[in-house]
Structures are given as structure tokens and as C-alpha cells.
Design a protein around this motif. Sequence first.
Motif, PDB file in Angstrom:
ATOM      1  N   UNK A   6     -24.363  -3.702  15.929  1.00 38.77           N
ATOM      2  CA  UNK A   6     -24.766  -5.045  16.352  1.00 38.77           C
ATOM      3  C   UNK A   6     -25.361  -5.789  15.164  1.00 38.77           C
ATOM      4  N   UNK A   7     -25.458  -7.094  15.306  1.00 41.16           N
ATOM      5  CA  UNK A   7     -25.870  -7.908  14.168  1.00 41.16           C
ATOM      6  C   UNK A   7     -26.880  -8.972  14.575  1.00 41.16           C
ATOM      7  N   UNK A   8     -27.642  -9.401  13.583  1.00 40.10           N
ATOM      8  CA  UNK A   8     -28.500 -10.571  13.668  1.00 40.10           C
ATOM      9  C   UNK A   8     -28.079 -11.524  12.554  1.00 40.10           C
ATOM     10  N   UNK A   9     -28.613 -12.741  12.601  1.00 37.30           N
ATOM     11  CA  UNK A   9     -28.314 -13.643  11.489  1.00 37.30           C
ATOM     12  C   UNK A   9     -28.784 -13.021  10.173  1.00 37.30           C
ATOM     13  N   UNK A  10     -29.964 -12.413  10.178  1.00 36.05           N
ATOM     14  CA  UNK A  10     -30.519 -11.837   8.942  1.00 36.05           C
ATOM     15  C   UNK A  10     -29.656 -10.699   8.419  1.00 36.05           C
ATOM     16  N   UNK A 134     -26.312 -22.569   8.202  1.00 35.03           N
ATOM     17  CA  UNK A 134     -25.584 -21.492   8.871  1.00 35.03           C
ATOM     18  C   UNK A 134     -26.436 -20.876   9.983  1.00 35.03           C
ATOM     19  N   UNK A 135     -27.722 -20.737   9.717  1.00 33.61           N
ATOM     20  CA  UNK A 135     -28.614 -20.190  10.738  1.00 33.61           C
ATOM     21  C   UNK A 135     -28.653 -21.099  11.963  1.00 33.61           C
ATOM     22  N   UNK A 136     -28.640 -22.410  11.734  1.00 37.30           N
ATOM     23  CA  UNK A 136     -28.589 -23.355  12.849  1.00 37.30           C
ATOM     24  C   UNK A 136     -27.354 -23.127  13.709  1.00 37.30           C
ATOM     25  N   UNK A 137     -26.237 -22.861  13.062  1.00 36.97           N
ATOM     26  CA  UNK A 137     -25.003 -22.645  13.806  1.00 36.97           C
ATOM     27  C   UNK A 137     -25.129 -21.448  14.743  1.00 36.97           C
ATOM     28  N   UNK A 138     -25.670 -20.351  14.242  1.00 39.78           N
ATOM     29  CA  UNK A 138     -25.808 -19.146  15.070  1.00 39.78           C
ATOM     30  C   UNK A 138     -26.742 -19.409  16.247  1.00 39.78           C
TER      31      UNK A 138
END
Length: 222
Positions: A6-10, A134-138
Amino acid sequence: MTAYTWWTYSSLQTFRECPQRYKFQYVDRLGTSTKSAAMERGNRLHKALEDYLLSGTPFGADNAVLAAWKPALDNLRSLKAVAEEMWEFDEGWWPLESGKTLWHRSKLDAHARKKTTALVVDYKSGRRYPEHRKQKEVYAIDTFAKFDGITDLTMEFWYLDEGSGHGIDRTEISRDDIGRIAKRWRLAAGNCLTATKFEPYPGTACKYCAFAKSKGGPCTKG
């Protein structure tokens, strides 16, 4: 080697910056990169903002920076904003249900919902960087996935050291925008989660990395 499923933005940003650092941190689980004074300050400011949002706790030692944000925070409180909530999703980017496999996780600093609109706020204690877009997009994809009835979203990144007068970077996003954005992030996440090779990308970030060769870490670079 145990796969990271699994993933996070970070974590995804770490993979983009240096696949080998991603492997050490998330696949091999050797710990995290070195914490800097700036990171520790950021954590402290986040905690002070969370405490104020939840209970009106005074800012204390960070009052000089955060006092300028009190009106904006009071507005969030009037909207009954939720602080530091963890959201989890399955591979279909649906809110995770019992029995489903975790695919993606986000933790939002603050969010509020009213009928068909939502507001998401992220606190930033440092400079503005291009990757924040990019973080905003997620976070936008996450919000529309979390709240099915939402049609319009306001994203605000608060750059705390700039003050509330100039430090709010605001973006308006509609549900119609999300499909093409989500497709791009699904591809990026898939590339990360199915990777079998993790090459080092040496650069200026090495000086902050606990895995760097210069710090006695397992990496052959830095």
C-alpha cells in the motif's frame, strides 16, 4: 524481500526521489530518514494547530507564528472541521471496508464538509515547493472517493510562516476533473508497488538521508 502493498503520498514521493531509499524505508523497514530541526518544528506546529482546532488550546511557544492564523482556524472550528483523520482505501479507491485489502492511506490535517462541497486544509511549515501541487491532487481524489455526494472541493495549503494574509494557496476542484487525475496516480502507484529494482538516485537529499553511505547507512551513495 517482503513486498510493500500500500502507498501514501509520502511513500510514493520517496520512490520518485530515490527508489533505493524507498526500499530501505518501506520494503526492508530499516527505519526512517534522519529527522531535521525543521521537521521537528513542523511536527510541533501541526500539533499546536490540531490542539487549537479541537479544543481551543493556546498556541504557547509558537504563538508568534500561529497567532496570525487564529481567524482562519476559528473559521474552521465554526465549520466543525475534523482534524488529523486517517482515510484508508482499497484498490478500487473506495473507502476500505472490513475484509478488503488496504491499498492507499492518507491523513488530512483538517477537513470540513457542507452538503455538496468540501474544504481540505494542509499545513506547511516550510517553503513552497512545486511537488505540493501533486499532493493536492492525491488529497482531492481521496476526498471525492471518501464523500460520494461531494461535487466541488476547495483545497487550501497554509504556508504558516507567510501569515494568513498571503500564505493560503487555494485551488478549486470539481468532481469532473478527477477521472483523468486518478488514472495518472493509479499508474504511478502501480509502478511503485510492483517494482523489483530499486536504484539509488544520489543528489542533494542524500545529506538528510539516514541510509546514506556518509552516515554509515547501507546505501553505496551519498
